[in-house]
Enzyme design. Structure first.
Site, PDB file in Angstrom:
ATOM      1  N   HIS A 106       0.836  -1.197   0.000  1.00 29.60           N
ATOM      2  CA  HIS A 106       0.000   0.000   0.000  1.00 29.60           C
ATOM      3  C   HIS A 106       0.871   1.247   0.000  1.00 29.60           C
ATOM      4  O   HIS A 106       1.936   1.262   0.642  1.00 29.60           O
ATOM      5  CB  HIS A 106      -0.907   0.027   1.240  1.00 29.60           C
ATOM      6  CG  HIS A 106      -1.697  -1.223   1.447  1.00 29.60           C
ATOM      7  ND1 HIS A 106      -2.571  -1.709   0.502  1.00 29.60           N
ATOM      8  CD2 HIS A 106      -1.746  -2.084   2.494  1.00 29.60           C
ATOM      9  CE1 HIS A 106      -3.133  -2.821   0.967  1.00 29.60           C
ATOM     10  NE2 HIS A 106      -2.642  -3.069   2.165  1.00 29.60           N
ATOM     11  N   GLU A 115      -1.811  -0.138   8.447  1.00 27.16           N
ATOM     12  CA  GLU A 115      -2.827  -1.021   9.015  1.00 27.16           C
ATOM     13  C   GLU A 115      -2.278  -1.852  10.170  1.00 27.16           C
ATOM     14  O   GLU A 115      -1.071  -1.949  10.379  1.00 27.16           O
ATOM     15  CB  GLU A 115      -3.376  -1.960   7.933  1.00 27.16           C
ATOM     16  CG  GLU A 115      -2.335  -2.826   7.269  1.00 27.16           C
ATOM     17  CD  GLU A 115      -2.843  -3.495   6.000  1.00 27.16           C
ATOM     18  OE1 GLU A 115      -4.062  -3.642   5.839  1.00 27.16           O
ATOM     19  OE2 GLU A 115      -2.006  -3.897   5.175  1.00 27.16           O
ATOM     20  N   HIS A 118       3.437  -7.414   1.797  1.00 24.73           N
ATOM     21  CA  HIS A 118       2.806  -8.335   2.732  1.00 24.73           C
ATOM     22  C   HIS A 118       1.752  -9.193   2.044  1.00 24.73           C
ATOM     23  O   HIS A 118       1.329  -8.916   0.915  1.00 24.73           O
ATOM     24  CB  HIS A 118       2.151  -7.566   3.887  1.00 24.73           C
ATOM     25  CG  HIS A 118       1.036  -6.659   3.437  1.00 24.73           C
ATOM     26  ND1 HIS A 118       1.248  -5.382   2.962  1.00 24.73           N
ATOM     27  CD2 HIS A 118      -0.311  -6.849   3.369  1.00 24.73           C
ATOM     28  CE1 HIS A 118       0.101  -4.821   2.644  1.00 24.73           C
ATOM     29  NE2 HIS A 118      -0.875  -5.700   2.877  1.00 24.73           N
ATOM     30  N   ARG A 138      -1.306  -4.729  -6.203  1.00 21.86           N
ATOM     31  CA  ARG A 138      -1.079  -6.178  -6.246  1.00 21.86           C
ATOM     32  C   ARG A 138       0.190  -6.461  -7.042  1.00 21.86           C
ATOM     33  O   ARG A 138       0.306  -6.086  -8.198  1.00 21.86           O
ATOM     34  CB  ARG A 138      -2.303  -6.855  -6.866  1.00 21.86           C
ATOM     35  CG  ARG A 138      -2.359  -8.361  -6.686  1.00 21.86           C
ATOM     36  CD  ARG A 138      -3.624  -8.949  -7.312  1.00 21.86           C
ATOM     37  NE  ARG A 138      -4.827  -8.479  -6.667  1.00 21.86           N
ATOM     38  CZ  ARG A 138      -5.808  -7.837  -7.289  1.00 21.86           C
ATOM     39  NH1 ARG A 138      -5.721  -7.572  -8.583  1.00 21.86           N
ATOM     40  NH2 ARG A 138      -6.868  -7.458  -6.626  1.00 21.86           N
TER      41      ARG A 138
END
Length: 327
Positions: free
Chosen positions: A100, A118, A176, A196
């Protein structure tokens, strides 16, 4: 005038890697053949949650907060918008290897959107479940690009065992992937930006491969070796009817775990949102009742309650485990 809390109803996502535990064990009742994610507290247009009860029943959470921006509180991260998004994630298969962007990159390249830092709290994990967390060693951009093109990238990725009750904090830029067999509560910035990098050559129900975002991913990915994430020191603080522990505090959110057990007493656990920030109660186990003046909300495993800033004084009665989330 002090505001009352309300129960939220989530939006569901049927990504190809998802399972059925959120319907079967959390009683979500969402008519999807695969329920990969539920967006429990969300104002994001890609998956807004709605209000399930009270005077705002049927409204989206965004509509409520547009009507009552004071519900967010005075914390500078709110800026008139809900700054977080809270999810449950059921990974029956491995998620894609992804990354991200941070706020600066997203603002410049994604029409002013937020980046995505996150936190994961692991609700359950199978014995051999792993997650991808960065790289074992520093990796040059040309090597990473070539490994993504020829499908050999997995040999460079650091894979970490996952256990129930683990906590992982992932700053924007960390490469991740959640591994198959993990059931997770995720607290993140209010963003749906995912680049992605690698998807194992999988195809969707229409036989199509999912799009990759390799160029953007290479621009934002941290290619330095990642230290093996260690579980933070966690200290339970006991008070009457409850034990609490901090799990995470960062610029965007803070998360506390609460273990409530008030059976055998009439006195509940006091709970109230102050002027600085809203609070969100996410029920992970058990059942409880949240009560205040002219307010009674029954909560069970999987439920999510939004508590506006400057809320009425509340008490929690029952036996349950919660995440309590705020700015």
């Amino acid at each position: 005038m002090p505001a009352k809390p309300f129960l939220c109803k989530p939006a569901g996502k049927d990504y190809l890697w998802g399972g059925n535990r959120l319907n079967e064990e959390f009683g979500k009742g969402i008519a999807l053949s695969r329920l990969a994610e539920t967006w429990e507290c969300s104002t994001h247009p890609d998956g807004p949650s709605t209000v399930a009860d009270g005077e705002f029943a049927g409204w989206t959470l965004r509509q409520v907060l547009e009507q009552h921006p004071e519900y967010l509180g005075t914390h500078p991260e709110t800026c008139g918008e809900l700054p977080i998004l809270i999810k449950f994630i059921d990974a029956r298969q491995d998620l894609s290897v992804q990354v991200h962007p941070d706020d600066a990159y997203a603002a410049l390249h994604e029409d002013g959107a937020s980046g995505k830092t996150e936190m994961w709290y692991v609700l359950d994990a199978e014995e051999d479940t792993r997650l991808v967390y960065g790289f074992y060693n520093d990796i040059e951009e040309e090597v990473l690009r070539a490994s993504l093109e020829d499908g050999t990238v997995e040999k460079y990725l650091q894979k970490i065992p996952v256990h129930r009750d683990d906590v992982f904090f992932l700053e924007a830029g960390t490469v991740h992937a959640i591994g198959a067999g993990a059931l997770i509560a995720e607290i993140q910035e209010n963003s749906n930006l995912t680049y992605r990098m690698y998807d194992y050559g999988r195809r969707d129900k229409d036989g199509q491969t999912r799009p990759l975002h390799i160029e953007k991913a290479l621009q934002v990915a941290n290619r330095k070796s990642s230290a093996t994430p260690r579980q933070p020191m966690r200290l339970l603080r006991y008070e009457k009817g409850c034990a609490k522990e901090f799990l995470c505090r960062c610029k965007y959110f803070q998360v506390e775990r609460m273990l409530v057990h008030t059976f055998g007493t009439d006195e509940g656990v006091r709970y109230q949102a102050g002027s600085n920030s809203f609070q969100v109660l996410l029920c992970l186990e058990g059942s409880a009742r949240l009560s205040g003046e002219e307010c009674h909300i029954s909560m069970k495993k999987g439920d999510c309650v939004f508590v506006p800033a400057d809320s009425i004084p509340l008490e929690i009665h029952g036996k349950a485990q919660f995440l309590s989330i705020s700015c």
